[in-house]
Motif scaffolding. Structure first.
Motif: not given
Length: 314
Positions: A53-62
């Protein structure tokens, strides 16, 4: 040109990287290893991002979309190449060749657009950190990813349709390991002027347009970083962006060398070697480039391995 002449060639022969029998097994093992590393590394990146869940940010989505594009990109060419190494015929059907061309162009463009989107993400995160959550919302992220897909498919459709109008008369041997644009145009017995024109106009706009956007984003980032008084702060920002710039340099350097030059000066032998760089080597290196210098990815990986260890050994 009538339809009979256009269907004279029903299949092509992919000559591969090397025609020397003694090199076939080492090449097979080398590319099988690189393909396995590519699939496993990029799949691990996707699984880490999805499960943390910590990586569910725009940077990691891309980044997860880039990893998926890398898997599909390499899978467009390498499995067929591995199959042909031990095949006596090394053939690919006319429609199969066009399909391979389409997905190769589409996924190459997809990587191109995703790198541009990731540069914009870094620009907003570094130059407007307080407004980052308000600017890069989930809706905007989804819209940008969808736009990357739409533009990639339209770009691929254009060049595949132009390739489909070419005539192939007698020589059906492609001196390459997949159906790339220039090797196909080299063996065509009809005019390739329109194809070359579109590569050097629409192709330049698509590829170099994204590159200019990336350069502009990083120019703003560098300007913002230089105003940071702390040397440690500057180093932290540059280390965050360094992985992205490494991928950009490798991808755009090889793409420019292969495609944005006259067809008459295209060298098949050199083109094969450079093409391997962006079709196989770069997708294989991306998981390492993005993870080795990324504390969030390394932290998520350690937690993932800990959960796997506990589930198996209690």
């Amino acid at each position: 040109m009538d339809n009979t002449n256009r269907t004279t060639i029903s299949q092509f022969v992919l000559l591969g990287i090397s025609t020397h029998p003694e090199e076939q097994i080492p090449l097979f093992l080398l590319f099988l290893l690189m393909y396995a590393i590519n699939i496993s590394g990029n799949f691990a990146i996707i699984m880490l991002i999805v499960s943390s869940p910590r990586l569910h940010t725009p940077m990691y989505i891309f980044l997860s979309n880039l990893a998926l594009a890398d898997i599909c990109f390499t899978s467009t060419t390498v499995p067929k190449m591995l199959q042909n190494i031990f095949s006596s015929t090394k053939t690919i059907s006319y429609m199969g060749c066009l399909a391979q061309t389409y997905f190769f162009i589409c996924l190459a463009a997809m990587e191109n657009f995703l790198l541009a989107v990731m540069a914009y993400d870094r620009y907003v995160a570094i130059c407007h950190p307080l407004r980052y959550p308000m600017i890069l919302t989930k809706v905007l992220c989804a819209q940008m990813v969808v736009m990357c897909h739409v533009l990639s498919h339209l770009h691929a459709l254009l060049h595949t349709l132009l390739m489909g109008r070419l005539t192939f008369c007698a020589d059906n041997r492609i001196p390459h390991f997949f159906c790339d644009l220039y090797p196909l145009m080299k063996i065509s017995c009809s005019s390739t002027h329109l194809n070359t024109l579109m590569i050097h106009t629409e192709g330049v706009i698509i590829i170099n347009g994204a590159l200019v956007f990336i350069i502009a984003s990083y120019a703003c980032i560098i300007s913002a970083v230089l105003s940071i008084p702390s040397v440690r702060g500057k180093w932290r920002v540059f280390s965050t962006c360094g992985s992205h710039l490494t991928v950009v340099a490798i991808l755009y350097g090889t793409l420019t060398w292969v495609y944005f030059r006259p067809l008459s000066s295209y060298s098949v032998a050199k083109g094969r070697i450079v093409t391997v760089m962006y079709t196989v080597v770069t997708p294989m290196l991306n998981p390492f480039i993005y993870s080795l210098r990324n504390s969030d990815i390394k932290g998520a990986f350690r937690k993932w391995m800990r959960r796997i260890y506990i589930s198996f050994f209690g």
